[in-house]
Design a protein around this motif. Structure first.
Motif, PDB file in Angstrom:
ATOM      1  N   GLY A  32      21.727 -54.572  43.893  1.00 11.41           N
ATOM      2  CA  GLY A  32      22.534 -53.882  45.192  1.00 11.41           C
ATOM      3  C   GLY A  32      23.660 -54.972  45.575  1.00 11.41           C
ATOM      4  O   GLY A  32      24.941 -54.843  45.653  1.00 11.41           O
ATOM      5  N   ARG A  36      27.563 -55.062  45.383  1.00 15.33           N
ATOM      6  CA  ARG A  36      28.484 -55.306  46.603  1.00 15.33           C
ATOM      7  C   ARG A  36      29.421 -56.149  46.354  1.00 15.33           C
ATOM      8  O   ARG A  36      30.432 -56.297  46.638  1.00 15.33           O
ATOM      9  CB  ARG A  36      27.492 -55.378  47.857  1.00 15.33           C
ATOM     10  N   GLU A  50      31.344 -48.444  42.849  1.00 11.80           N
ATOM     11  CA  GLU A  50      31.604 -48.120  44.530  1.00 11.80           C
ATOM     12  C   GLU A  50      31.229 -46.517  44.645  1.00 11.80           C
ATOM     13  O   GLU A  50      30.616 -46.342  45.679  1.00 11.80           O
ATOM     14  CB  GLU A  50      33.154 -48.290  44.714  1.00 11.80           C
ATOM     15  N   TYR A  52      29.218 -44.420  43.369  1.00  9.97           N
ATOM     16  CA  TYR A  52      27.711 -44.049  43.461  1.00  9.97           C
ATOM     17  C   TYR A  52      27.066 -44.603  44.758  1.00  9.97           C
ATOM     18  O   TYR A  52      26.497 -43.940  45.383  1.00  9.97           O
ATOM     19  CB  TYR A  52      27.199 -44.635  42.185  1.00  9.97           C
ATOM     20  N   ILE A  53      27.677 -46.011  44.950  1.00  6.78           N
ATOM     21  CA  ILE A  53      26.713 -46.515  46.167  1.00  6.78           C
ATOM     22  C   ILE A  53      27.177 -45.830  47.462  1.00  6.78           C
ATOM     23  O   ILE A  53      26.285 -45.575  48.208  1.00  6.78           O
ATOM     24  CB  ILE A  53      26.986 -47.890  46.037  1.00  6.78           C
ATOM     25  N   ASP A 162      26.593 -47.820  53.229  1.00  5.30           N
ATOM     26  CA  ASP A 162      25.501 -46.761  52.962  1.00  5.30           C
ATOM     27  C   ASP A 162      24.308 -46.548  53.798  1.00  5.30           C
ATOM     28  O   ASP A 162      23.399 -45.879  53.481  1.00  5.30           O
ATOM     29  CB  ASP A 162      25.056 -46.958  51.424  1.00  5.30           C
ATOM     30  N   ARG A 171      19.741 -41.592  49.527  1.00  5.64           N
ATOM     31  CA  ARG A 171      19.019 -42.638  49.039  1.00  5.64           C
ATOM     32  C   ARG A 171      17.580 -42.504  49.149  1.00  5.64           C
ATOM     33  O   ARG A 171      16.656 -42.643  47.987  1.00  5.64           O
ATOM     34  CB  ARG A 171      19.299 -43.933  49.934  1.00  5.64           C
TER      35      ARG A 171
END
Ligand code: AP5
Ligand code: MG
Ligand code: ZN
Length: 217
Positions: A32, A36, A50, A52-53, A162, A171
């Motif tokens: 993660g 980022r 980007e 997806y997150i 997120d 998530r």
């Protein structure tokens, strides 16, 4: 030691990883955090990851597996590592096993931090991270000395993109569907150490130490 930290979003993987990697002197590898960083730097990887997150979905396995293998091949991982947020699918776990086996290596333990869903929601919506150094806080459970400022570097604390309620709930569903099967995967291989993540942060660290046979104070 070659370790994996498993657990749902907000379980405390990153918080514990910082502490454990220091105590064991092994690198902390968070997929993660790597994504980022890449997004912040505007790299091709960042542009790929980007969307997806932001949506709370997993970045495709091919991308993630390649990224981790490249990282694990670096010399600082020769005597051990702590993976945080990888593997997250059975395909990722199989790829990791195969890659380690190719080097006559294997995992020593998989630490599964367990926290019920309602507590996870509160942890994620109250989380604040430093925009500069990435240090993690919680408005209630782990507040900085000065509100809104990082204890380490003094920069502003922000919410992760997120950590909105809608994305958090996606998530958590993705975790249940795609990552939770890894609990059995590693239990069958006698690697799983289950940790009660409802305790406060220092108590969880000590419990992890005990599970690894260390008498941490
Ligand atoms: P990632 O960054 O790994 O997020 P995550 O797994 O959702 O987990 P978090 O970082 O949100 O939680 P954490 O367990 O680290 O908790 P923390 O210590 O911060 O992944 C983000 C995204 O990247 C994914 O959604 C996906 O899109 C992509 N991605 C990453 N890896 C991937 C992979 N392998 N494959 C595909 N895609 C991937 O703690 C949370 C809060 O609680 C903090 O505020 C903290 O202060 C507080 N807290 C911690 N411990 C305690 C405690 N014991 N008591 C009270 N509060 C606590
Ligand atoms: Mg994390
Ligand atoms: Zn900082």
């Amino acid at each position: 030691m070659r370790l994996v930290l498993l657990g749902p979003p907000g379980a405390g993987k990153g918080t514990q990883a910082r502490e454990i990697s220091q105590r064991l002197a092994i690198p902390h590898i968070s997929t993660g955090d790597m994504f980022r960083e890449a997004i912040k730097g505007g790299t091709p990887l960042g542009r790929q990851a980007e969307a997806y997150i932001k949506d709370g979905r997993l970045v495709p396995d091919e991308v993630t597996i390649g990224l981790v293998q490249e990282r694990l091949a670096r010399p600082d991982c020769r005597d051990g590592f702590l993976l945080d947020g990888f593997p997250r699918t059975v395909a990722q776990a199989e790829a990791l096993d195969a890659w380690l086996a190719g080097r006559q290596e294997g995992l020593d333990a998989v630490i599964d931090i367990e926290v019920p869903r309602d507590a996870l929601l509160e942890r994620l919506t109250g989380r604040r991270v430093c925009r500069q150094c990435g240090a993690t806080y919680h408005v209630r459970y782990n507040p900085p000395a000065v509100e809104g400022k990082c204890d380490i570097c003094g920069q502003d604390l922000v919410q992760r993109a997120d950590d909105t309620e809608a994305t958090v709930s996606r998530r958590l569903d993705v975790y249940t569907g795609q990552t939770a099967p890894l609990i059995n995967y590693y239990r069958q291989r006698s690697l799983l150490k289950e940790i009660d993540g409802r305790q406060d942060i220092p108590a969880v660290t000590l419990a992890i130490g005990r599970a690894l046979g260390r008498d941490w104070q």
